[in-house]
Design a protein around this motif. Structure first.
Motif, PDB file in Angstrom:
ATOM      1  N   HIS A 117      34.196  34.537  48.739  1.00  0.00           N
ATOM      2  CA  HIS A 117      33.246  35.220  49.620  1.00  0.00           C
ATOM      3  C   HIS A 117      33.820  36.573  50.059  1.00  0.00           C
ATOM      4  CE1 HIS A 117      30.079  35.902  52.485  1.00  0.00           C
ATOM      5  NE2 HIS A 117      30.993  36.100  53.427  1.00  0.00           N
ATOM      6  N   LYS A 118      35.104  36.592  50.389  1.00  0.00           N
ATOM      7  CA  LYS A 118      35.764  37.845  50.784  1.00  0.00           C
ATOM      8  C   LYS A 118      35.706  38.853  49.628  1.00  0.00           C
ATOM      9  CE  LYS A 118      39.608  37.298  53.001  1.00  0.00           C
ATOM     10  NZ  LYS A 118      41.043  37.090  53.324  1.00  0.00           N
ATOM     11  N   TYR A 119      35.959  38.387  48.420  1.00  0.00           N
ATOM     12  CA  TYR A 119      35.884  39.237  47.231  1.00  0.00           C
ATOM     13  C   TYR A 119      34.477  39.810  47.058  1.00  0.00           C
ATOM     14  CZ  TYR A 119      35.251  40.130  42.206  1.00  0.00           C
ATOM     15  OH  TYR A 119      34.913  40.681  40.996  1.00  0.00           O
ATOM     16  N   LEU A 120      33.472  38.961  47.230  1.00  0.00           N
ATOM     17  CA  LEU A 120      32.085  39.406  47.042  1.00  0.00           C
ATOM     18  C   LEU A 120      31.651  40.444  48.075  1.00  0.00           C
ATOM     19  CD1 LEU A 120      30.234  36.088  46.117  1.00  0.00           C
ATOM     20  CD2 LEU A 120      30.867  37.976  44.588  1.00  0.00           C
ATOM     21  N   THR A 121      32.240  40.408  49.254  1.00  0.00           N
ATOM     22  CA  THR A 121      31.833  41.342  50.308  1.00  0.00           C
ATOM     23  C   THR A 121      32.582  42.672  50.242  1.00  0.00           C
ATOM     24  OG1 THR A 121      33.388  40.331  51.874  1.00  0.00           O
ATOM     25  CG2 THR A 121      31.117  39.499  51.867  1.00  0.00           C
ATOM     26  N   ARG A 122      33.597  42.767  49.396  1.00  0.00           N
ATOM     27  CA  ARG A 122      34.304  44.047  49.215  1.00  0.00           C
ATOM     28  C   ARG A 122      33.427  44.990  48.406  1.00  0.00           C
ATOM     29  NH1 ARG A 122      39.692  41.634  47.000  1.00  0.00           N
ATOM     30  NH2 ARG A 122      38.997  42.828  45.228  1.00  0.00           N
ATOM     31  N   PRO A 123      33.643  46.292  48.576  1.00  0.00           N
ATOM     32  CA  PRO A 123      32.865  47.250  47.772  1.00  0.00           C
ATOM     33  C   PRO A 123      33.183  47.100  46.281  1.00  0.00           C
ATOM     34  CG  PRO A 123      34.256  48.376  49.404  1.00  0.00           C
ATOM     35  CD  PRO A 123      34.558  46.919  49.501  1.00  0.00           C
ATOM     36  N   LEU A 124      32.278  47.569  45.445  1.00  0.00           N
ATOM     37  CA  LEU A 124      32.513  47.567  43.999  1.00  0.00           C
ATOM     38  C   LEU A 124      33.711  48.479  43.723  1.00  0.00           C
ATOM     39  CD1 LEU A 124      28.818  47.841  42.774  1.00  0.00           C
ATOM     40  CD2 LEU A 124      30.187  45.773  43.087  1.00  0.00           C
ATOM     41  N   GLU A 125      34.677  47.968  42.934  1.00  0.00           N
ATOM     42  CA  GLU A 125      35.935  48.698  42.777  1.00  0.00           C
ATOM     43  C   GLU A 125      36.215  49.162  41.348  1.00  0.00           C
ATOM     44  OE1 GLU A 125      38.815  46.798  46.035  1.00  0.00           O
ATOM     45  OE2 GLU A 125      37.932  45.307  44.682  1.00  0.00           O
ATOM     46  N   THR A 126      36.022  48.300  40.386  1.00  0.00           N
ATOM     47  CA  THR A 126      36.384  48.657  39.016  1.00  0.00           C
ATOM     48  C   THR A 126      35.280  49.472  38.359  1.00  0.00           C
ATOM     49  OG1 THR A 126      35.397  46.693  38.010  1.00  0.00           O
ATOM     50  CG2 THR A 126      37.676  46.476  38.812  1.00  0.00           C
ATOM     51  N   GLU A 127      35.602  50.096  37.241  1.00  0.00           N
ATOM     52  CA  GLU A 127      34.587  50.853  36.490  1.00  0.00           C
ATOM     53  C   GLU A 127      33.432  49.950  36.078  1.00  0.00           C
ATOM     54  OE1 GLU A 127      34.121  54.157  35.737  1.00  0.00           O
ATOM     55  OE2 GLU A 127      35.721  54.380  37.221  1.00  0.00           O
ATOM     56  N   PHE A 128      33.762  48.744  35.615  1.00  0.00           N
ATOM     57  CA  PHE A 128      32.724  47.779  35.226  1.00  0.00           C
ATOM     58  C   PHE A 128      31.792  47.503  36.393  1.00  0.00           C
ATOM     59  CE2 PHE A 128      31.122  43.444  35.317  1.00  0.00           C
ATOM     60  CZ  PHE A 128      30.435  43.382  34.114  1.00  0.00           C
ATOM     61  N   GLU A 129      32.383  47.212  37.555  1.00  0.00           N
ATOM     62  CA  GLU A 129      31.567  46.892  38.728  1.00  0.00           C
ATOM     63  C   GLU A 129      30.692  48.073  39.141  1.00  0.00           C
ATOM     64  OE1 GLU A 129      34.553  43.585  40.739  1.00  0.00           O
ATOM     65  OE2 GLU A 129      34.496  45.598  41.586  1.00  0.00           O
ATOM     66  N   LYS A 130      31.254  49.248  39.092  1.00  0.00           N
ATOM     67  CA  LYS A 130      30.491  50.444  39.492  1.00  0.00           C
ATOM     68  C   LYS A 130      29.339  50.719  38.525  1.00  0.00           C
ATOM     69  CE  LYS A 130      34.387  52.534  41.878  1.00  0.00           C
ATOM     70  NZ  LYS A 130      35.450  53.532  41.810  1.00  0.00           N
ATOM     71  N   LYS A 131      29.597  50.545  37.228  1.00  0.00           N
ATOM     72  CA  LYS A 131      28.543  50.803  36.231  1.00  0.00           C
ATOM     73  C   LYS A 131      27.463  49.723  36.253  1.00  0.00           C
ATOM     74  CE  LYS A 131      31.189  53.538  32.944  1.00  0.00           C
ATOM     75  NZ  LYS A 131      31.765  53.602  31.614  1.00  0.00           N
ATOM     76  N   SER A 132      27.891  48.463  36.408  1.00  0.00           N
ATOM     77  CA  SER A 132      26.921  47.359  36.343  1.00  0.00           C
ATOM     78  C   SER A 132      26.283  47.054  37.693  1.00  0.00           C
ATOM     79  CB  SER A 132      27.594  46.095  35.808  1.00  0.00           C
ATOM     80  OG  SER A 132      28.553  45.624  36.747  1.00  0.00           O
ATOM     81  N   GLY A 133      26.952  47.438  38.759  1.00  0.00           N
ATOM     82  CA  GLY A 133      26.434  47.166  40.090  1.00  0.00           C
ATOM     83  C   GLY A 133      26.680  45.749  40.568  1.00  0.00           C
ATOM     84  N   VAL A 134      27.518  45.008  39.850  1.00  0.00           N
ATOM     85  CA  VAL A 134      27.835  43.631  40.249  1.00  0.00           C
ATOM     86  C   VAL A 134      29.336  43.389  40.173  1.00  0.00           C
ATOM     87  CG1 VAL A 134      25.618  42.668  39.508  1.00  0.00           C
ATOM     88  CG2 VAL A 134      27.525  42.728  37.899  1.00  0.00           C
ATOM     89  N   LYS A 135      29.781  42.378  40.908  1.00  0.00           N
ATOM     90  CA  LYS A 135      31.180  41.969  40.844  1.00  0.00           C
ATOM     91  C   LYS A 135      31.440  41.273  39.515  1.00  0.00           C
ATOM     92  CE  LYS A 135      33.395  42.634  44.461  1.00  0.00           C
ATOM     93  NZ  LYS A 135      34.291  43.766  44.559  1.00  0.00           N
ATOM     94  N   ARG A 136      32.645  41.419  39.009  1.00  0.00           N
ATOM     95  CA  ARG A 136      32.971  40.893  37.689  1.00  0.00           C
ATOM     96  C   ARG A 136      33.387  39.419  37.703  1.00  0.00           C
ATOM     97  NH1 ARG A 136      35.705  44.251  33.038  1.00  0.00           N
ATOM     98  NH2 ARG A 136      35.234  42.816  31.384  1.00  0.00           N
ATOM     99  N   LEU A 137      34.197  39.028  38.670  1.00  0.00           N
ATOM    100  CA  LEU A 137      34.737  37.665  38.690  1.00  0.00           C
ATOM    101  C   LEU A 137      33.714  36.644  39.160  1.00  0.00           C
ATOM    102  CD1 LEU A 137      38.316  37.914  40.281  1.00  0.00           C
ATOM    103  CD2 LEU A 137      37.737  37.514  37.890  1.00  0.00           C
ATOM    104  N   THR A 138      33.692  35.507  38.475  1.00  0.00           N
ATOM    105  CA  THR A 138      32.991  34.335  38.991  1.00  0.00           C
ATOM    106  C   THR A 138      34.012  33.530  39.786  1.00  0.00           C
ATOM    107  OG1 THR A 138      33.569  32.969  37.084  1.00  0.00           O
ATOM    108  CG2 THR A 138      31.502  34.252  36.950  1.00  0.00           C
TER     109      THR A 138
END
Length: 134
Positions: free
Chosen positions: A65-86
């Protein structure tokens, strides 16, 4: 009575494989995965030491939950608009961290990590020996 299965592999190559590593970890998180690793261990005579990993779904809800509430950080996350890790991938990552800590604590220099979904090729040991040029 359980019948012993003859290993389908050349003993010399299996021995070379086993002594090439300080420790062979078999990563699992549930009984089904543990049973599979134990079957691989006995069938192929690999010195697998079964290692209980982290089941993210059972133990990492707060961290995830803490991970999900952090801003998008990686290039993948920024381009896709979603967090990468499940949450499962996070558990996998934590499992590898536990293994590395264990290996460092025990001064292992060469480790092999086998995951619970491994299905070794019958020639795995011969191919491994070829890569070592033996």
């Amino acid at each position: 009575m359980k019948q012993l299965i003859q290993s389908p592999c050349n003993f010399d190559f299996v021995h070379i494989f086993n002594i090439s590593f300080d420790y062979i970890y078999g990563l699992y998180i549930n009984d089904k995965e543990l049973n599979h690793l134990q079957n691989i261990k006995s069938t192929f005579n690999i010195n697998i030491q079964c290692f209980k990993g982290v089941d993210g779904n059972k133990t990492l809800q707060k961290e995830y939950h803490k991970y999900l509430t952090r801003p998008l950080e990686t290039e993948f996350e920024k381009k896709s608009g979603v967090k990468r890790l499940t949450i499962g991938a996070m558990g996998h990552l934590y499992s590898f961290i536990k293994i590395v800590k264990d290996a460092k604590k025990n001064n292992y220099e060469k480790i092999l990590i086998l995951e619970s979904d491994i299905f070794p090729h019958l020639n795995i040991f011969e191919e491994f020996a070829k890569k070592l040029q033996i």
